[in-house]
Each structure stands twice: as C-alpha cells, then as structure tokens.
Design a protein around this motif. Structure first.
Motif, short mmCIF file in Angstrom:
data_model
loop_
_atom_site.label_atom_id
_atom_site.label_comp_id
_atom_site.label_asym_id
_atom_site.label_seq_id
_atom_site.Cartn_x
_atom_site.Cartn_y
_atom_site.Cartn_z
N ALA B 281 -28.29 -15.65 -54.51
CA ALA B 281 -27.94 -15.81 -52.38
C ALA B 281 -28.48 -17.42 -53.25
N GLU B 284 -25.37 -19.37 -52.39
CA GLU B 284 -25.21 -18.83 -50.44
C GLU B 284 -25.84 -19.54 -49.64
N ARG B 290 -24.91 -16.74 -45.05
CA ARG B 290 -26.34 -15.78 -45.57
C ARG B 290 -26.84 -15.59 -47.23
N GLU B 292 -26.72 -13.95 -49.68
CA GLU B 292 -26.89 -12.45 -50.30
C GLU B 292 -26.47 -13.15 -51.10
N ARG B 294 -24.04 -12.81 -54.49
CA ARG B 294 -22.66 -12.15 -55.14
C ARG B 294 -22.33 -11.62 -55.73
N THR B 295 -20.76 -11.08 -55.20
CA THR B 295 -20.45 -10.44 -56.98
C THR B 295 -20.39 -11.09 -58.15
N SER B 446 -34.87 -6.19 -49.47
CA SER B 446 -33.26 -5.60 -49.54
C SER B 446 -32.24 -5.74 -48.73
N CYS B 447 -31.48 -6.80 -49.12
CA CYS B 447 -30.66 -7.85 -48.14
C CYS B 447 -29.52 -7.02 -47.26
N LYS B 449 -26.73 -5.56 -48.76
CA LYS B 449 -25.70 -5.75 -49.25
C LYS B 449 -24.94 -4.49 -49.83
N CYS B 450 -25.62 -3.97 -50.72
CA CYS B 450 -24.49 -2.60 -51.60
C CYS B 450 -25.34 -1.60 -50.83
N ARG B 454 -29.77 -0.90 -50.43
CA ARG B 454 -29.93 -0.41 -48.57
C ARG B 454 -30.60 1.12 -48.17
N CYS B 493 -27.21 -6.64 -57.27
CA CYS B 493 -28.44 -7.09 -58.23
C CYS B 493 -29.57 -7.35 -58.44
#
Ligand SMILES: Cc1cc2nc3c(=O)[nH]c(=O)nc-3n(C[C@H](O)[C@H](O)[C@H](O)COP(=O)(O)O)c2cc1C
Ligand code: SF4
Lengths: 121, 530
Positions: B281, B284, B290, B292, B294-295, B446-447, B449-450, B454, B493
């Motif tokens: 993150a 990024e 933003r 977040e 990465r995978t 919590s961002c 993304k997943c 979330r 993450c």
C-alpha cells in the motif's frame, strides 16, 4: 566543507570532532574552579578561561568544573586539580598569569607547586 | 574547534516541544549571553533517551546532572546557580529512572546508542561516534556480494513486524531483473502506541541515511525513498537537514566517498492511513495512487515501486545495519537469542511507572521488562494483561509473562512481538472495554478492498459494542471466533489478518469475563456501563 573521499579523511574529521565533544566524556583529570561570589570577584572566571585556553593549546584531556564558595574566600581564586583518582591538590590565589605555569608543572611535568598549595586531599 | 567547559543538552523531541522545550532552549541561550557564559558553555539539542513523562530534560556535562522537567522560569536558577556558581540545583534534579538499572541494558544499546547522546542536527557528532565509517568501508573496501553476506550472516530480522530475514530480502532484490531498483525506508509508523521509529529518526537521523546508502550499494540501487508519517514534522525537518549535510560531505549524491557509486534519497510524506504502513500500500501511495495493498505474490523484491525490484525495510531494521557492518555479524549475534539476534526497541505504555522507550536484547521476558525496565505497575495493583505489538498484537495473560520475547519464541507461544509496542494493563481494566477501541480502530482503518476484512471488522466491532452495553447474544462468542478465523485465513493483507489476533487471544484467555457480560449482563469490574 570539502567532501570526504577516503576513510582516512573521515577518521581525521572524527578525531577533531571527538576533541570538541570531550567535555561529555569522563577524563581522569578534573580541574575545579571556585566560582562563588567571592571567587568571581577575585577573577575566577578569567582564570577558568585561561585554563580552558591552556588545555586547548596543549591538547590536554581534562574536565573543568565550577563549584560554589568553599569558605576560603581570602584565598580565592581557588583551583583544585585531581588526577587519576588521587586526592585533589588545592591552589590558592591563582591568577591568569599563573595558569600556564600551573598547567605546565602539575599536568605536564606532574610536579606540585608547593608554595601555591593551600590544602591537600 | 573551541573548547567549552560545559555542554548543556536540551531535549528537543516532539514530547518535549509540546511542553515548551524550544522556549526553554531560547531562554537558556539568552541567559548565557547575558552572563557572558556563551563562550564557555555550549548548548546542544538532543532527542530524549526514551523518557516521555518529565520533559523537557536538561542534561549538563561534565557533571552529568539531569534536570527534569524544566520550565522557562527555572532557567534563571540553573544558569545563576549551576553554570555561574557551580552549585547544583537540587530542587530540579532528576534521577534517570529510564536508564538501565541492570548494567546489561547499557551494552544492549545498538539501535539507540546515539539517541540522546549526540546532537542530531550536527553531522560531526554522528561522525565522532563512528558515523559513516560503515559506508566508507562498504564502498571503498567491499563488494556488494560481501555486504549481502554480512547482513545475511548476522541473522538480522525485519523489525517492522513480520520478522523476515533482511539479508535474504536484499539478496532477492539484487538478483531480481529490472532497473532501476529502489530502497524504501518505512517510517510510516501508524501503529497506535508505537513511536520508536520516530525517536530513532529524531535522535539519530544520519544512521538511517547511512544504512539506506549501504543497502543501495548492496542491491545495486541508486535511489531511495523515506516514507515518513505526515504528522512527524520534526522527523521530516531533521531528515531534510541530514540529507543536506550528507550531500555536502559526499556521503550522498554523486561519487560517494570519491567512488563511482551514486545514491539519492527522497522524502515522501504519508497522509495518515494505517494501511499505508503495509509495504505494498505504501508503494502504491508513493506512486500517487490510492493506498491499497496489492495482491501478492509478486512481492516487492521482484515487483515493487513502479513495478521494479524494491527493498522495503523498517527504520529500526535499517538502524542495525551500520553497526553490523562495522563490528561484523558475529558481534551482532552475541546479543539476543540463538534464533533472533540483536536487540528490540519497545515502547512501553499503559499502567506502568516508566512509560517510554527501551532497548533490550531479544529474549528478555515481559516480566523483566515490566519489573526492571518499566519499574513495575503503579499503586498496589496487580498485572492483568499486556498487549504486545500494538493494536494488532496478541493479548498476553499473567501465565505467559515468562516467555522469552523474541520473534520465534513468541510465535511458538501463540503470541506476536509485532512492532514492539507494549501496552500494560492492571487488574482494573475490563477486557471488553479494552476490545472496544481496538475493534473500532480496525473497522475505521480497513481499506475496504477485500470482503473478509471490510465486512468482518464492521461485524466484530458491532458485536463487541453490544456486549459492552449488555446486549450480547448467546452466540456472540462463537460468532466472533468464526469471523476472526475467516479474516485471519482469507484477508488480502496483514491488517485484516491481524485484526483477528486481539479478539481471538482475548477469548482464549479471558472467556469467562466476556461470558459474564453476555449471560449475566454484568461487567465484573464495573467499567462497562450496562
Ligand atoms: C496494516 C499494516 C501496517 C503496517 N505498518 C507498518 C509501519 O508503520 N512501519 C513498518 O515498518 N512496517 C509496517 N508494516 C509492515 C510492512 O508491511 C513491512 O513488512 C515492513 O515495512 C518490512 O520491513 P522489515 O522487513 O524491515 O520489517 C505494516 C503492515 C501492515 C499489514
Ligand atoms: S485486509 Fe483490510 S486493509 Fe487489507 S486489503 Fe483487505 S480490506 Fe484492505
């Protein structure tokens, strides 16, 4: 400041800086200057400056400390030198002119100047 | 350089500044001038040795007298009595409670060996303490592979939480294809209760610069970023100043130490999201996207900043590098335990007498940290629990106080060392009340993304919140366990994975107390308003 290009140059700079930071390291020599009102009036501050100059000139490692009046006002300025854990030697009526000789005899030659001493231990 | 008879050190760090340290320093300088002492007494700035309660601190050499906390009104007396007449001001004297009671700790200062002892604004003082010797040795006398070898043999593990071997990370990055390569220092430090990186950077900024250049040489990179938490204004200022000084002396920029090695460091300010401390993150975020995660895989050593091979290390990890290079890997392995070499810097907070920063060898037990370094728990209160590793750390009951604190032993005991925050709670703290802000924090940070994180962090917070109000359902504990386990197993993450840790460890060790809230609608300690 010029750029450092070798470890040798870095070491030289390091040595110089350590000197100026010496006051933060304990050394085996402690010089105490009486700095009560009486001492200051008798010129203790000038004596201390002269001591600092002399130490710098002769590259001697020592801590210079000021203390309050110890009750021997008539003998001020008072300078006590302690070396290597030995009991201190106190000199009385030290003035700026006497400082070079004091440092020379006591710290360089290791001789005590008996006629200036007012107390031992 | 002129000789001064005394050095007066004023603590200038974020805690001290809030309590007026700048005013104290300015007043001191004025007073010294007034008494014409400015030619014989030198004033220097320093970050603290770790104590944060009684600040600002004034330390006077050569007597080594410590005054704390010092106010502007006290300066007259300090100058007139101590500096002019040589009489110690007894009223303001402070024993150094945060200094080692055990001589052992002194030897264990690797990372903090300069913090609080040198002026961080002066590169010369860093040099006087062996600064940049390691860099000189590396670029003048070593090959990159030899540097990698030394770091790998030292067993240095990353101090940012995941404890990944640093030597291996550097090796992967060196071997990875792609140019240019990047070195990133992670100084985001967003973990609540952790402020060790800030004090390392405030107290000894040149050490991190030196380490980053060494890393660059070892992996074949010419550009580094320091990602600094935006609130750390003083750190940013000191790092900027240190970068300039290092440039001027030829330790940064082109032809470092007169060699053909070049390295530049840029500063990137973080904007306050917790997740941006997570390395992908963070990457990024530097790229302007933003923040977040990465995978993964691929990991940063192969696919990092702008898709290029990148080393991301924590500030404390970097801080260990120059001494390891100077003294060798075997020296480093003498500290700590067999599996985890070196020391760990901890921030101790909560119900403890000496709050602040300590550095101890890996493997010291939490009991020793509390009793010896933290000087025990205030009042006659008993220890209840500790949380190690910040918000995402595990909750540790009395029965685990003797586990040696190193990454491997803690993991075996089912706990985590994390970043090194130690929150100590006495018997008056309620477990549900403690979980409430923790779970709220994860829900907030919590961002999104997943899905597991979330949705999971929201659910968990709601459940804890209703238990604390007396509205807990019979199924709530098993629900918490289910959600937490799913989050730990499937979140993208570390944030989502770690959010489960405090909840699961709280249930494991304090199930009875939580059940009383749910079934009897009572808070046994009378903390929760039911
Ligand atoms: C949510 C989250 C927050 C993190 N915050 C930080 C941080 O503030 N500082 C840090 O050094 N590492 C942080 N990390 C760990 C980094 O992802 C990464 O592992 C670390 O910077 C690697 O450095 P190291 O090998 O030197 O420990 C965080 C991880 C997660 C999952
Ligand atoms: S685990 Fe949480 S913080 Fe991490 S990517 Fe998923 S939603 Fe974002």
């Amino acid at each position: 400041m010029p750029k450092i290009k070798s470890l040798e140059e870095l070491r030289k700079l390091r040595e110089e800086t350590i000197k100026s930071m010496r006051v933060r390291k304990s050394t085996s020599t402690k010089i105490t200057v009486g700095m009560g009102t009486c001492g200051i009036a008798a010129g203790a501050r000038e004596v201390m400056h002269a001591i600092l100059d002399e130490l710098e000139k002769r590259k001697i490692d020592a801590n210079v400390i000021t203390v309050g009046c110890i009750g021997l006002c008539a003998e001020e300025p008072l300078v006590t030198i302690e070396r290597g854990g030995q009991p201190g030697i106190t000199y009385g009526k030290i003035n700026v002119e006497k400082v070079p000789k004091l440092i020379e005899e006591h710290l360089i030659k290791g001789d005590i100047i008996d006629e200036w001493v007012i107390s031992r231990g | 350089m002129a000789l001064y008879r005394a050095h007066v050190i004023v603590s200038i760090d974020s805690f001290s500044i809030l309590k007026g340290a700048i005013e104290v320093k300015d007043t001191l300088i004025d007073k010294l001038k007034k008494y014409k002492l400015d030619q014989e007494v030198k004033v220097l700035e320093m970050s603290t040795l770790g104590q944060i309660k009684d600040v600002p601190v004034i330390l006077i050499y050569p007597e080594k007298v410590v005054y704390a906390p010092v106010k502007v009104e006290d300066i007259d007396e300090i100058v007139e009595e101590h500096l002019l007449k040589g009489r110690v001001v007894k009223r303001l004297i402070k024993e150094l409670p945060w200094l080692p009671k055990k001589p052992k700790l002194e030897e264990a200062r690797i990372v903090l060996s300069n913090a609080g002892l040198i002026d961080p604004e002066l590169i010369e003082e860093y040099i006087a303490n062996d600064g940049y010797v390691a860099l000189g040795k590396v670029v003048k006398e070593m090959k990159p592979d030899e540097v990698l070898e030394v770091i790998e043999n030292s067993n240095l593990l990353g101090r940012g939480g995941a404890a990944f071997p640093t030597g291996l990370k550097w090796k992967f990055t060196r071997k990875a294809k792609g140019e240019p390569k990047y070195i990133i220092a992670n100084a985001d430090e967003s973990e609540p209760g952790t402020f060790k990186d800030r004090l390392i950077l405030e107290g000894d900024p040149h050490r991190i610069i030196e380490a980053m250049v060494i890393a660059g040489f070892a992996v074949g990179s010419h550009i580094g970023y320091i990602y600094i938490r935006g609130e750390y204004a003083l750190v940013i200022e000191r790092i900027k100043n240190a970068i300039n000084q290092a440039h001027n002396m030829g330790f940064l920029g082109e032809n470092i130490f007169g060699s053909d090695f070049n390295f530049e460091i840029k500063i990137h300010k973080g904007a306050g999201a917790y997740v941006c401390g997570e390395e992908t993150a963070l990457i990024e975020s530097i790229e302007g996207k933003r923040g977040e995660p990465r995978t993964r895989p691929p990991y940063p050593p192969t696919y990092g900043l702008w898709g290029k091979p990148t080393v991301v290390n924590n500030v404390e990890t970097f801080a260990n590098v120059p001494p390891i290079i100077r003294n060798g890997p075997d020296w480093f392995k003498r500290f700590g335990t067999e599996r985890c070499s070196g020391t760990k810097v901890y921030t101790i907070l909560g119900n403890i007498n000496n709050k602040g920063l300590i550095e101890v060898p890996m493997g010291i037990s939490l009991r020793d940290v509390i009793n010896i370094y933290g000087d025990g728990i205030p009042g006659d209160k008993k220890f209840k629990l500790a949380q190690t590793g910040g918000t995402s750390g595990s909750i540790i009951p009395e029965s685990m106080l003797d586990v040696p604190m190193d990454y491997a032993s803690m993991m075996e005991a089912g706990a985590a060392l994390g970043s090194g925050a130690l929150l100590i709670c006495d018997e008056t703290n309620c477990i549900v009340d403690l979980l409430k802000p923790l779970t709220h924090f994860f829900n907030y940070e919590s961002c999104g993304k997943c899905v597991p994180c979330r949705v999971g962090t929201t659910k968990i917070y709601k459940i804890i919140e209703r238990i604390s109000r007396g509205g807990g359902l019979n199924t709530d504990i098993s629900m918490l366990e289910d959600i937490s386990k799913t989050m730990a197993a499937t979140s993208l993450c570390g944030l989502g994975q770690a959010a489960a840790v405090p909840v699961l460890s709280a249930i494991k060790h304090f199930r009875g107390e939580i059940e009383t809230h749910i079934f009897d609608k009572i808070c046994p300690l009378g903390v929760c308003k039911i």
